[in-house]
Design an enzyme around this catalytic site. Structure first.
Site, PDB file in Angstrom:
ATOM      1  N   LYS A 183       0.552  -1.435   0.298  1.00  0.00           N
ATOM      2  CA  LYS A 183      -0.086  -0.274  -0.357  1.00  0.00           C
ATOM      3  C   LYS A 183       0.997   1.477   0.149  1.00  0.00           C
ATOM      4  CE  LYS A 183      -3.517   2.948   1.168  1.00  0.00           C
ATOM      5  NZ  LYS A 183      -4.550   2.709  -0.399  1.00  0.00           N
ATOM      6  N   SER A 219     -12.204   6.855  -2.714  1.00  0.00           N
ATOM      7  CA  SER A 219     -11.539   8.246  -2.314  1.00  0.00           C
ATOM      8  C   SER A 219     -11.001   7.530  -0.683  1.00  0.00           C
ATOM      9  CB  SER A 219     -12.964   9.029  -2.230  1.00  0.00           C
ATOM     10  OG  SER A 219     -12.105  10.441  -1.651  1.00  0.00           O
ATOM     11  N   LEU A 238      -5.255   7.207   1.264  1.00  0.00           N
ATOM     12  CA  LEU A 238      -4.075   6.701   1.030  1.00  0.00           C
ATOM     13  C   LEU A 238      -4.381   5.902   3.136  1.00  0.00           C
ATOM     14  CD1 LEU A 238      -1.622   9.393   0.023  1.00  0.00           C
ATOM     15  CD2 LEU A 238      -1.718   7.092  -0.597  1.00  0.00           C
ATOM     16  N   CYS A 276      -1.232  10.404  -6.495  1.00  0.00           N
ATOM     17  CA  CYS A 276      -3.034  10.024  -6.144  1.00  0.00           C
ATOM     18  C   CYS A 276      -4.102  11.132  -5.753  1.00  0.00           C
ATOM     19  CB  CYS A 276      -2.533   9.277  -4.416  1.00  0.00           C
ATOM     20  SG  CYS A 276      -4.492   9.267  -3.047  1.00  0.00           S
ATOM     21  N   LYS A 312       4.808   6.093  -9.825  1.00  0.00           N
ATOM     22  CA  LYS A 312       3.684   5.679 -11.100  1.00  0.00           C
ATOM     23  C   LYS A 312       3.274   6.963 -10.847  1.00  0.00           C
ATOM     24  CE  LYS A 312      -0.312   3.305  -9.572  1.00  0.00           C
ATOM     25  NZ  LYS A 312      -1.168   2.441  -8.447  1.00  0.00           N
ATOM     26  N   ILE A 330      -1.630   3.036 -15.753  1.00  0.00           N
ATOM     27  CA  ILE A 330      -1.980   4.258 -15.135  1.00  0.00           C
ATOM     28  C   ILE A 330      -2.967   3.971 -13.448  1.00  0.00           C
ATOM     29  CG2 ILE A 330      -2.268   5.787 -17.170  1.00  0.00           C
ATOM     30  CD1 ILE A 330      -5.216   5.194 -16.486  1.00  0.00           C
ATOM     31  N   ASN A 331      -2.762   4.882 -12.800  1.00  0.00           N
ATOM     32  CA  ASN A 331      -3.407   5.196 -11.613  1.00  0.00           C
ATOM     33  C   ASN A 331      -4.985   5.817 -12.033  1.00  0.00           C
ATOM     34  OD1 ASN A 331      -4.680   5.413  -8.697  1.00  0.00           O
ATOM     35  ND2 ASN A 331      -2.742   6.524  -8.476  1.00  0.00           N
ATOM     36  N   SER A 332      -5.716   5.778 -10.768  1.00  0.00           N
ATOM     37  CA  SER A 332      -7.456   5.722 -11.597  1.00  0.00           C
ATOM     38  C   SER A 332      -7.388   7.225 -11.963  1.00  0.00           C
ATOM     39  CB  SER A 332      -7.837   5.924 -10.273  1.00  0.00           C
ATOM     40  OG  SER A 332      -7.656   7.098  -9.065  1.00  0.00           O
ATOM     41  N   THR A 353      -8.763  -2.985  -9.538  1.00  0.00           N
ATOM     42  CA  THR A 353     -10.596  -3.083  -9.236  1.00  0.00           C
ATOM     43  C   THR A 353     -10.861  -4.567  -9.096  1.00  0.00           C
ATOM     44  OG1 THR A 353     -10.847  -1.293 -10.172  1.00  0.00           O
ATOM     45  CG2 THR A 353     -12.814  -2.955  -9.798  1.00  0.00           C
TER      46      THR A 353
END
Length: 315
Positions: free
Chosen positions: A50, A75, A78, A133, A168, A196-198, A276
């Site tokens: 994480k 959302s 972190l 993030c 990232k 990619i990130n979200s 996901t």
């Protein structure tokens, strides 16, 4: 009796060898000791922690994650146990898998402190610096979009950080922005890029209740899952075009099947991360995806993923 050729789905991320090109995405079932132990014994090619901060965080208020048939919105904010927990965990474990420590400081200075701490560990294969993030309340700027400062930040990092470092990235929606980021990254000894990130700033509505589905940030959150695969493929392909070939890409976004993995690799990814769909299925997903990918490569008569990395045909 005809013997089938062995299919090689191993990956090499700048000298870091993965028995399988399939791993977890940071943020997904990789926060606690229980989560990490399950990943260690799974068939994933590596373990990604994480994204951690200097101190433990509870994250945003719940509900902060929601799924529908085509994707997810989150959302999380972190939530993590702090970098010392992850470093201590690695110290105690006798493991063979590569470990990627994901970090995401709340400030630039915090990232420097986290990297100094990571520098001292002999159990980390690489750090994945999360510049993407989108879900921190009160933090408007995703660092990966701050082109003016990113080069200076990396310059400072490589003055003291000596271990493999990957970045990232958030999704980019214009070719000129991908070119600009690739130009910056090409100047430094980056070990890999994860994209990619979200997709940031999404919104999903419960039509029956006429409400948003997550509580933080008035319902706005990062979009993941099947919905984002075309954006992931586009970013992977363009970064593969513009990055130095010495910088491998780890693809992430919308992977639900072996065919999805094949598409990521065809666009230029050397390995992939699952988000996901990992939440939906748990660690058994790595067995399923491995079997599906091997079956597809047998069908296509490929003996190794190295045979088709970046070999996407265009008209």
């Amino acid at each position: 009796m005809i013997m089938k050729k062995k299919i090689d789905i191993s990956a090499n991320i700048n000298g870091i060898k993965l028995a399988s090109c399939i791993m977890n995405a940071s943020g997904v079932l990789c926060t606690t000791e229980v989560d990490l132990n399950k990943l260690i014994v799974s068939s994933s090619g590596a373990v990604v922690t994480k994204s951690c901060t200097l101190k433990p965080r509870k994250g945003n208020l719940e509900p902060r994650y929601f799924e529908w048939n085509m994707g997810s919105i989150n959302s999380m904010g972190l939530p993590n146990l702090g970098i010392d927990f992850y470093l201590d965990f690695l110290e105690k474990k006798n493991h063979q898998k590569p470990f990627f420590l994901s970090i995401s400081g709340l400030t630039i200075e915090e990232n420097y402190i986290l990297l100094h701490k990571a520098n001292l560990s002999s159990h980390i294969s690489a750090v994945e610096l999360n510049l993407s993030c989108p879900n921190i309340i009160g933090k408007d700027q995703v660092l990966g979009y701050d082109f003016n400062n990113i080069s200076k930040i990396l310059e400072n990092i490589f003055k003291f950080y000596k271990k493999p470092l990957g970045i990232k990235l958030p999704p980019y929606f214009e070719n000129k922005h991908i070119q600009k980021m690739a130009f910056i990254l090409n100047k430094y000894p980056i070990s890999f890029v994860t994209c990619i990130n979200s997709l940031p700033n999404g919104l999903f509505i419960d039509i029956n209740k006429e409400t948003v589905v997550i509580q933080p940030k008035m319902g706005f959150g990062g979009i993941g899952g099947k919905t984002i695969k075309p954006f992931a493929l586009a970013n992977i392909r363009q970064f593969y075009t513009y990055l130095r070939k010495e910088i491998p890409i780890i693809g992430c976004g919308g992977i639900c099947s072996g065919e999805d993995i094949f598409e990521h690799i065809l666009c230029g990814a050397s390995a992939v991360q699952i988000g996901t769909q990992f939440i939906k299925e748990g660690v058994s997903i790595f067995d399923r995806l491995r079997k599906e990918l091997v079956h597809l490569l047998q069908k296509k008569k490929y003996t190794s993923i190295n045979r088709f990395i970046g070999k996407l045909n265009v008209f």
